[in-house]
Design a protein around this motif. Structure first.
Motif, short mmCIF file in Angstrom:
data_model
loop_
_atom_site.label_atom_id
_atom_site.label_comp_id
_atom_site.label_asym_id
_atom_site.label_seq_id
_atom_site.Cartn_x
_atom_site.Cartn_y
_atom_site.Cartn_z
N VAL A 50 33.68 36.82 84.98
CA VAL A 50 34.26 37.75 85.93
C VAL A 50 33.19 38.64 86.56
O VAL A 50 33.12 38.78 87.78
CB VAL A 50 35.34 38.63 85.24
CG1 VAL A 50 35.96 39.61 86.22
CG2 VAL A 50 36.41 37.78 84.59
N ILE A 51 32.34 39.26 85.71
CA ILE A 51 31.42 40.28 86.21
C ILE A 51 30.33 40.57 85.18
O ILE A 51 30.57 40.43 83.98
CB ILE A 51 32.22 41.57 86.55
CG1 ILE A 51 31.41 42.54 87.37
CG2 ILE A 51 32.77 42.22 85.31
CD1 ILE A 51 32.26 43.67 87.95
N LYS A 52 29.11 40.96 85.62
CA LYS A 52 28.06 41.41 84.72
C LYS A 52 28.02 42.94 84.78
O LYS A 52 28.05 43.51 85.85
CB LYS A 52 26.70 40.84 85.12
CG LYS A 52 25.58 41.31 84.20
CD LYS A 52 24.37 40.44 84.30
CE LYS A 52 23.20 40.98 83.53
NZ LYS A 52 23.45 41.44 82.19
N LEU A 53 27.94 43.57 83.62
CA LEU A 53 28.12 45.02 83.54
C LEU A 53 26.90 45.77 83.02
O LEU A 53 26.15 45.26 82.20
CB LEU A 53 29.30 45.32 82.62
CG LEU A 53 30.61 44.64 83.00
CD1 LEU A 53 31.64 44.84 81.90
CD2 LEU A 53 31.13 45.20 84.30
N GLU A 54 26.74 47.01 83.50
CA GLU A 54 25.76 47.97 83.00
C GLU A 54 26.49 49.28 82.72
O GLU A 54 27.40 49.63 83.46
CB GLU A 54 24.67 48.23 84.04
CG GLU A 54 23.78 47.06 84.32
CD GLU A 54 22.77 47.38 85.41
OE1 GLU A 54 22.51 48.57 85.66
OE2 GLU A 54 22.26 46.43 86.01
N PRO A 55 26.10 50.03 81.68
CA PRO A 55 26.79 51.27 81.37
C PRO A 55 26.67 52.31 82.48
O PRO A 55 25.67 52.38 83.17
CB PRO A 55 26.13 51.78 80.09
CG PRO A 55 25.08 50.81 79.74
CD PRO A 55 25.02 49.73 80.76
N LEU A 56 27.72 53.13 82.63
CA LEU A 56 27.78 54.19 83.63
C LEU A 56 27.81 55.54 82.93
O LEU A 56 28.58 55.73 81.99
CB LEU A 56 29.05 54.02 84.47
CG LEU A 56 29.42 55.13 85.43
CD1 LEU A 56 28.42 55.18 86.58
CD2 LEU A 56 30.82 54.90 85.97
N GLU A 57 26.98 56.48 83.39
CA GLU A 57 27.03 57.83 82.83
C GLU A 57 28.29 58.52 83.35
O GLU A 57 28.47 58.66 84.55
CB GLU A 57 25.80 58.64 83.27
CG GLU A 57 24.54 58.20 82.61
CD GLU A 57 23.35 59.04 83.04
OE1 GLU A 57 23.52 59.98 83.83
OE2 GLU A 57 22.24 58.73 82.58
N GLN A 58 29.16 58.94 82.45
CA GLN A 58 30.39 59.61 82.85
C GLN A 58 30.38 61.08 82.50
O GLN A 58 30.98 61.88 83.18
CB GLN A 58 31.59 58.94 82.19
CG GLN A 58 31.76 57.52 82.60
CD GLN A 58 33.18 57.10 82.47
OE1 GLN A 58 33.97 57.31 83.37
NE2 GLN A 58 33.51 56.49 81.36
N PHE A 59 29.74 61.43 81.41
CA PHE A 59 29.73 62.80 80.93
C PHE A 59 28.29 63.28 80.87
O PHE A 59 27.45 62.63 80.27
CB PHE A 59 30.40 62.88 79.55
CG PHE A 59 31.80 62.32 79.58
CD1 PHE A 59 32.84 63.08 80.08
CD2 PHE A 59 32.06 61.04 79.17
CE1 PHE A 59 34.12 62.57 80.16
CE2 PHE A 59 33.34 60.51 79.23
CZ PHE A 59 34.37 61.29 79.73
N VAL A 60 28.03 64.40 81.53
CA VAL A 60 26.66 64.91 81.61
C VAL A 60 26.60 66.34 81.11
O VAL A 60 27.61 67.05 81.04
CB VAL A 60 26.10 64.82 83.05
CG1 VAL A 60 26.00 63.37 83.51
CG2 VAL A 60 26.92 65.63 84.02
N ILE A 61 25.39 66.76 80.79
CA ILE A 61 25.16 68.12 80.31
C ILE A 61 24.97 69.03 81.52
O ILE A 61 24.19 68.73 82.42
CB ILE A 61 23.92 68.15 79.40
CG1 ILE A 61 24.18 67.28 78.16
CG2 ILE A 61 23.57 69.59 79.00
CD1 ILE A 61 22.95 66.94 77.35
N GLY A 62 25.72 70.13 81.52
CA GLY A 62 25.65 71.09 82.61
C GLY A 62 25.50 72.50 82.07
O GLY A 62 25.58 72.73 80.86
N LYS A 63 25.26 73.43 82.98
CA LYS A 63 25.16 74.84 82.61
C LYS A 63 26.01 75.66 83.60
O LYS A 63 25.85 75.50 84.82
CB LYS A 63 23.71 75.32 82.67
CG LYS A 63 23.54 76.78 82.28
CD LYS A 63 22.10 77.22 82.35
CE LYS A 63 21.96 78.67 81.90
NZ LYS A 63 20.58 79.13 82.00
#
Length: 193
Positions: free
Chosen positions: A77-90
């Motif tokens: 179906v598809i080749k996948l790479e991880p996606l950053e969904q949650f990041v560190i903020g201030k």
């Protein structure tokens, strides 16, 4: 060609939920144990049911065993790479919204400043937080989307440990996660619990 994605595991339904786009789902197609979710003809997400891999957590990061399993299930179906969904903020600015329990926050995630409306009592200037950016999928299956709350722009969400299914005691349990000063140099980086 590869596609970036985020992934969560729903233990109750033994389902891996993958997200690709911040768009509403308008149709779905079932192929064996896989459900393909689309907006018109564009791929938005995929759910893999009857997972044949032991997974002990809901909030999944770049776990190589899981990525290998997902790619083997979806190889046609598809080749996948991880996606950053949650990041560190201030939080760099936090103002009370009159006549509500809400605060209008400005949150620095290094690449930009996000406006986020937050209802947590512990939201305040100067703390490091976990930010679900626009398009992120929460472990409960809810997708974060830009919008307005009480007339204020909100471009993401400040997360609590409970909302991220992080075990009790690892971070404060009341309100949004308050990260230690050691995260100061990781502003904008992916949060890995």
């Amino acid at each position: 060609m590869s596609t970036k994605f985020g992934v969560f595991y729903n233990k109750q339904f033994n389902c891996l939920m993958l997200t690709f786009k911040n768009k509403p789902i308008t149709s779905s197609e079932k192929k064996g144990n896989i459900v393909i979710l689309k907006n018109e003809e564009e791929l938005v997400g995929i759910n893999i049911f009857e997972v044949k891999l032991e997974i002990n957590k809901n909030f999944i990061y770049n776990d190589s065993d899981i990525l290998t399993y997902i790619n083997s299930e979806l190889k046609d179906v598809i080749k996948l790479e991880p996606l950053e969904q949650f990041v560190i903020g201030k939080i760099i600015k936090c103002d009370a919204i009159p006549d509500t329990h809400l605060s209008a926050c400005e949150v620095d995630i290094k690449t930009k400043i996000l406006k986020i409306v937050c209802g947590a009592k512990n939201a305040r200037e100067g703390i490091f937080v976990v930010v679900a950016t626009d398009g992120s999928w929460m472990p409960n299956g809810m997708q974060i989307q830009k919008g307005k709350l009480r007339g204020y722009d909100s471009e993401g969400m400040l997360c609590s440990a409970k909302e991220l299914n992080i075990e009790e005691g690892k971070f404060n349990s009341e309100g949004i996660i308050e990260l230690d000063e050691k995260y100061r140099n990781n502003l904008g980086s992916e949060f890995k619990g």
